[in-house]
Design a protein around this motif. Structure first.
Motif, short mmCIF file in Angstrom:
data_model
loop_
_atom_site.label_atom_id
_atom_site.label_comp_id
_atom_site.label_asym_id
_atom_site.label_seq_id
_atom_site.Cartn_x
_atom_site.Cartn_y
_atom_site.Cartn_z
N ALA A 148 32.66 46.04 29.51
CA ALA A 148 33.39 47.11 29.31
C ALA A 148 34.91 46.96 30.09
CB ALA A 148 32.83 48.52 30.14
N GLY A 149 34.97 46.41 31.31
CA GLY A 149 36.00 45.95 32.00
C GLY A 149 37.27 45.05 31.20
N VAL A 150 36.38 44.02 30.47
CA VAL A 150 37.46 43.25 29.56
C VAL A 150 37.88 43.80 28.33
CG1 VAL A 150 37.13 41.24 27.97
CG2 VAL A 150 36.23 41.31 30.35
N VAL A 151 37.00 44.91 27.90
CA VAL A 151 37.42 45.59 26.70
C VAL A 151 38.73 46.43 27.01
CG1 VAL A 151 36.99 47.43 25.06
CG2 VAL A 151 35.14 45.55 25.64
N ILE A 152 38.62 47.15 28.11
CA ILE A 152 39.79 47.83 28.83
C ILE A 152 40.90 46.96 28.88
CG2 ILE A 152 40.28 49.20 30.77
CD1 ILE A 152 37.57 50.27 30.97
N ALA A 153 40.76 45.92 29.57
CA ALA A 153 41.86 44.97 29.76
C ALA A 153 42.57 44.41 28.62
CB ALA A 153 41.27 43.70 30.73
N SER A 154 41.57 44.26 27.62
CA SER A 154 42.33 43.90 26.12
C SER A 154 43.25 44.88 25.71
CB SER A 154 41.15 43.45 25.32
OG SER A 154 40.31 42.53 25.76
N GLY A 155 42.81 46.15 25.86
CA GLY A 155 43.67 47.14 25.02
C GLY A 155 45.04 47.27 26.15
N GLY A 156 44.76 47.12 27.58
CA GLY A 156 45.84 47.00 28.41
C GLY A 156 46.82 45.97 28.50
N GLU A 157 46.69 44.70 27.62
CA GLU A 157 47.21 43.59 28.13
C GLU A 157 48.34 43.40 27.22
OE1 GLU A 157 48.65 40.36 29.03
OE2 GLU A 157 47.01 40.90 30.18
N PRO A 158 49.80 43.54 27.64
CA PRO A 158 50.81 43.27 26.94
C PRO A 158 51.06 41.92 26.11
CG PRO A 158 51.08 44.02 29.11
CD PRO A 158 50.02 43.62 29.18
N GLY A 159 50.59 40.84 26.92
CA GLY A 159 50.52 39.44 26.15
C GLY A 159 49.25 39.16 25.30
N PHE A 160 48.49 40.18 24.80
CA PHE A 160 47.10 40.07 23.90
C PHE A 160 47.45 39.22 22.67
CE2 PHE A 160 43.88 40.89 21.27
CZ PHE A 160 42.54 40.58 21.95
N HIS A 161 46.67 38.16 22.57
CA HIS A 161 46.93 37.11 21.59
C HIS A 161 45.41 36.98 20.72
CE1 HIS A 161 47.56 33.67 19.03
NE2 HIS A 161 48.83 34.02 18.91
N TRP A 162 45.14 37.39 19.60
CA TRP A 162 43.72 37.22 18.97
C TRP A 162 43.38 35.79 19.23
CZ3 TRP A 162 39.95 40.27 18.60
CH2 TRP A 162 40.02 41.49 18.53
N PHE A 163 43.89 34.93 18.52
CA PHE A 163 43.49 33.39 18.63
C PHE A 163 43.05 32.94 20.04
CE2 PHE A 163 44.28 28.79 18.65
CZ PHE A 163 43.10 28.49 18.12
N GLY A 164 44.13 33.32 21.11
CA GLY A 164 43.98 33.00 22.27
C GLY A 164 42.69 33.64 22.78
N PHE A 165 42.66 34.96 22.68
CA PHE A 165 41.31 35.58 23.05
C PHE A 165 39.86 34.92 22.68
CE2 PHE A 165 38.45 39.25 22.55
CZ PHE A 165 38.09 39.60 23.76
N ILE A 166 40.06 34.81 21.32
CA ILE A 166 38.82 34.16 20.67
C ILE A 166 38.51 32.91 21.34
CG2 ILE A 166 37.84 33.15 18.65
CD1 ILE A 166 39.52 35.29 17.10
N MET A 167 39.64 31.87 21.74
CA MET A 167 39.32 30.82 22.22
C MET A 167 38.63 30.74 23.66
SD MET A 167 39.74 28.62 19.85
CE MET A 167 39.57 27.18 20.94
N CYS A 168 39.25 31.84 24.60
CA CYS A 168 38.91 32.20 25.91
C CYS A 168 37.64 32.80 26.02
CB CYS A 168 40.03 32.97 26.41
SG CYS A 168 39.61 33.22 28.15
N LEU A 169 37.09 33.43 24.90
CA LEU A 169 35.96 34.08 24.99
C LEU A 169 34.71 32.93 24.50
CD1 LEU A 169 34.81 36.87 25.33
CD2 LEU A 169 34.66 37.32 22.77
N SER A 170 35.20 31.96 23.47
CA SER A 170 34.35 30.82 23.30
C SER A 170 34.18 29.85 24.26
CB SER A 170 34.99 30.10 21.98
OG SER A 170 35.36 31.04 20.83
N ALA A 171 35.31 29.80 25.15
CA ALA A 171 35.22 28.66 26.21
C ALA A 171 34.23 29.29 27.23
CB ALA A 171 36.51 28.49 26.75
#
Length: 314
Positions: A148-171
């Motif tokens: 839940a914390g990561v979901v909340i942090a994602s919504g409040g992240e000004p520099g959110f990038h989908w590809f970067g997020f997917i790569m980070c989650l995959s890693a």
């Protein structure tokens, strides 16, 4: 032994452990921040080649540390099946490091660490499906705020990038998968390796995997690096320090694990992520929001609760 000698010995031990923790923190946080600086701010946009440099340094320094300096006893590979298991772990390990480095090109370190904090969730998930290992429901319940914390942090992240997020989650998932897979593949007493010997064998295999990946996916890397080396006089030094720190992070992690308790290591690990976030925000000045900080805090508290629940309801 007199009380004075005992007190002196205790002080030396405390100082030694404190030095190890400082080395562990500085190596881990240093390599993370240098990765970000090289990949995002320096024009060095080659995460696969950077990972290859890390693995090359780990292979060489592991060999020197174990064979010549004898920091730990050498554990030889005893069979072909054991080698194949190590090779499998190496490919997964390699994928997790490459994914993490790619994500740093697109995401701030603070958000990268928030996503990375969900490792216990993926570890529990893989352990459940791969080893049928069950935890108490209270333990699984503690993972809810982690996600839940990561979901909340994602919504409040000004520099959110989908590809970067997917790569980070995959890693993050690959790191957890490697941990569970290691427990399955190297479970017999005759095949178990300590982390330093495992790194000694995994690193050269990772280099062999990464060389063709660099040639195919980053074909102009040498040309750009030589050009950057002429423009920036300290680039080669930064690359050398960065690669050495990658090995130092593994070595210090092994030594801290050896000389402290599992609980101490868990507390230090959680604090390390928070320290990395604060330092990265101060250095890179990336914008943060109250929602983003709140989400990360919830995730860290969830990780702490999960560790405590796992310890109590084992």
């Amino acid at each position: 032994m007199s009380s004075t000698q005992q007190s002196s010995s205790t002080k030396k031990q405390t100082l030694f452990i404190a030095s190890l923790i400082i080395l562990w923190y500085s190596s881990n946080i240093g390599v993370l921040l240098l990765n970000k600086f090289l990949l995002s701010n320096y024009g060095f946009r080659f995460p696969i080649f950077l990972t290859m440099c890390h693995m090359s340094a780990c292979a060489f320094l592991s060999y020197v540390s174990i064979v010549f300096m004898k920091l730990v006893p050498l554990q030889p590979i005893k069979s072909r099946p054991q080698f194949l298991k190590i090779a499998t772990l190496s490919v997964v390990f390699c994928g997790s490091v490459v994914g993490g480095n790619i994500s740093l090109r697109y995401l701030p370190v603070s958000f990268n660490q928030a996503v990375g904090a969900t490792t216990p969730f993926f570890t529990a998930l893989f352990a459940y499906f791969m080893t049928f290992k069950r935890e108490a429901w209270v333990t699984y319940g503690a993972l809810v705020p982690v996600v839940a914390g990561v979901v909340i942090a994602s919504g409040g992240e000004p520099g959110f990038h989908w590809f970067g997020f997917i790569m980070c989650l995959s890693a993050t998932a690959a790191r957890a998968f490697k941990s569970v897979l290691q427990g399955i593949l190297l479970s017999s007493e005759g095949e178990k390796l300590n982390s330093m010997n495992l790194l000694l064998y995994m690193s050269p295999i990772a280099v062999l995997v990464l060389v063709p990946a660099v040639i195919i996916m980053e074909p102009n890397v040498l040309e750009v690096i030589l050009s950057l080396g002429k423009q920036h006089r300290y680039m080669w030094l930064l690359l050398f320090i960065n690669s050495t720190m990658a090995y130092s992070a593994n070595l210090s992690n092994f030594l801290v694990t050896k000389h402290t308790s599992a609980l101490t290591l868990q507390v230090l690990g959680n604090a390390k992520g928070a320290v990395a976030v604060v330092i990265s925000i101060l250095l890179f000045r990336n914008p943060v929001t109250v929602v983003g900080i709140g989400g990360y805090t919830i995730t860290v508290l969830g990780v702490v609760a999960y560790g405590e629940a796992k310890r109590r309801f084992r």
